[in-house]
Design an enzyme around this catalytic site. Structure first.
Site, PDB file in Angstrom:
ATOM      1  N   HIS B 134       0.828  -1.205   0.000  1.00 28.27           N
ATOM      2  CA  HIS B 134       0.000   0.000   0.000  1.00 28.27           C
ATOM      3  C   HIS B 134       0.862   1.254   0.000  1.00 28.27           C
ATOM      4  CE1 HIS B 134      -3.833  -1.823   0.148  1.00 28.27           C
ATOM      5  NE2 HIS B 134      -3.685  -2.383   1.330  1.00 28.27           N
ATOM      6  N   CYS B 193       0.357   1.793  -5.393  1.00 28.73           N
ATOM      7  CA  CYS B 193      -0.629   2.618  -6.096  1.00 28.73           C
ATOM      8  C   CYS B 193      -0.094   4.044  -6.265  1.00 28.73           C
ATOM      9  CB  CYS B 193      -1.950   2.681  -5.316  1.00 28.73           C
ATOM     10  SG  CYS B 193      -2.748   1.080  -5.189  1.00 28.73           S
TER      11      CYS B 193
END
Lengths: 278, 215
Positions: B134, B193
């Site tokens: 993440h 991301c």
């Protein structure tokens, strides 16, 4: 009693056993799986609503982690009451063969409010592009919720179509089988009383054996479908079903064995009395 | 003689017992006939149902491999870890990143560290290793700051491996061609991301490519 008459009576007893097994299976399935109220009770008693709330919350947190928002953005977005209400709606739709419609408006409003609050507190500047990303994020959170409530809407809608038909068929077959059983039991009572008791024993032992077999051959308690909350509920429902059949089996067996013991004792008394007289 | 005396003392009882035993034998034969008939008529369907339940059941008798066994000669893993287990650490000293490394890329595992795609090779096997994490401050928020020649270390229970960064790219999230699995060269592809600063759904991925450094 002639050998031929005895043989025919035992064959009839076998047929009665098969009919009794069939009718008990149909009644048990109808009152367990095909009963809307029982399904709702099973979902409640197995803790499904509470467990699903935890799963939905965790899944939504997985969406929040790469979004840049804090986890507080999910505060009060999901509630156990809303999950309870929506699951009950899904169950109602399945059993009444209606299209599933769940409102996510309250979820969207709360989420929107939390997002705006965080944006204002942290003084973020939101461009048109960022707003589009935020809208996608909101959609992902709402989709997480609806997917966990309905799993597969198409599958559920197709199941709903079949449940009604199955319920009607079961009702018709149950009545026919019950009438047939009563008629044959009356015939057996007058032809060979013992055969009547034997039919009860056969049916009873069948269900006890079924319970033992399912415990060894089938890993019911290890089922894992969709998520652990749903699996726990399925296991609960299946175990209830098997327990109902086991109890039915024990009752039939006890009725059969008691009946046989009484009849054979009476027959033995009459036999000995006849022997003494002659 | 004793039996006949006993029977003569209570003939009704023994006569009844005799009859009940015969009835139970008849009932047993009846049960066997029903079971055989069910097996004959519905055997296939029952087997299919049991096989289906087996498929959707957790196997509780599987052995959990605690230690990964690595064969240095063939450069391959002999016993793989269970999916979802932590088997090492990933460190990027230049960015101050040190995170647990899990086998598996489900979101559940990414909550706790960096996940390794089950479709890629393990460190030391000589192929593509695809890892992801993440982009929040706990995990790979600073990854886009990485420079070429930076060293990424993967410390596992079966060995330590070093990789030198040679390229970074921003790719579309659906562009799987940028994360090719091959066995000619040991390449680590670590991604997160992107962009890391913006809010909401991210449609891009920041990918770091690093080649194995052999000492």
């Amino acid at each position: 009693m002639s050998v031929a008459k005895k043989a025919i009576s035992y064959i009839l007893a076998e047929i009665v056993s098969i009919l009794m097994i069939s009718v008990i299976l149909l009644i048990t399935i109808n009152s367990n799986i095909l009963s809307k109220d029982n399904m709702k009770k099973s979902f409640k008693d197995s803790g499904y609503y509470y467990n699903l709330y935890g799963i939905i919350q965790e899944s939504a947190e997985n969406e929040v982690m790469p979004s840049g928002f804090e986890e507080t953005v999910l505060d009060n977005v999901f509630t156990e009451e809303k999950i309870n209400e929506d699951i009950d709606t899904v169950i109602d739709c399945i059993y009444s063969n209606k299209k599933i419609e769940i409102s996510t408006e309250s979820i969207k409003q709360t989420l929107d409010a939390n997002i705006q609050k965080e944006i204002q507190e942290k003084e973020y500047i939101v461009s048109d592009e960022a707003q589009a990303s935020i809208n996608e994020f909101e959609k992902a959170i709402i989709d997480t919720y609806t997917n966990h409530i309905t799993y597969s809407e198409n599958t559920i809608n197709s199941i709903g179509g079949h449940i009604h038909k199955i319920q009607s068929l079961i009702k018709i077959f149950t009545i026919i089988l019950c009438v047939a059983i009563i008629v044959l039991l009356v015939v057996l009572f007058f032809v060979n009383k013992i055969a009547l008791g034997i039919s009860f024993i056969i049916s009873g032992v069948f269900f006890v054996a079924l319970n033992l077999y399912s415990g060894t051959a089938v890993a019911v308690n290890n089922i894992l479908l969709f998520n652990w909350a749903f699996s726990k509920t399925i296991i609960y429902i299946l175990n209830n079903l098997l327990n109902s059949l086991f109890i039915a089996g024990m009752v039939l067996f006890l009725i059969g064995i008691t009946y046989i013991v009484i009849i054979e004792y009476i027959n033995a008394k009459l036999f000995v009395k006849y022997k003494k007289v002659n | 003689m004793h039996n006949s005396i006993a029977k003569n003392n209570n003939p009704v009882f023994w006569k009844a017992i005799e009859a009940i035993i015969i009835d139970i034998i008849v009932a047993s034969i009846g049960i066997i006939i029903i079971i055989l008939a069910i097996k004959l008529l519905f055997g296939k369907q029952i087997k299919t149902a049991i096989d289906y339940v087996d498929v959707v059941s957790l196997k509780t008798d599987s052995t959990i491999v605690k230690d990964i066994k690595f064969d240095k000669k063939t450069e391959s893993i002999v016993s793989y870890p269970e999916y979802g287990t932590r088997y090492g650490n990933i460190r990027i000293e230049s960015l101050g990143i040190s995170l647990p490394l899990y086998f598996g890329d489900k979101l559940t595992y990414l909550r706790y560290g960096v996940g390794q795609s089950s479709g890629s090779y393990f460190p030391g096997e000589g192929g593509s290793i695809i890892c992801m994490g993440h982009n929040n401050r706990t995990f790979l928020y600073d990854l886009p700051k990485i420079k070429n020649d930076a060293i990424i270390e993967i410390n596992t229970t079966y060995g330590d491996f070093r990789y030198k960064v040679y390229q970074t790219k921003i790719v579309d999230m659906y562009d799987v061609d940028e994360l090719t699995v091959q066995k000619e060269k040991e390449i680590l592809m670590l991604y997160t991301c992107y962009p890391v600063e913006t809010l909401g759904d991210k449609k891009e991925r920041f990918v770091v490519y690093a080649e194995r450094v052999y000492e």
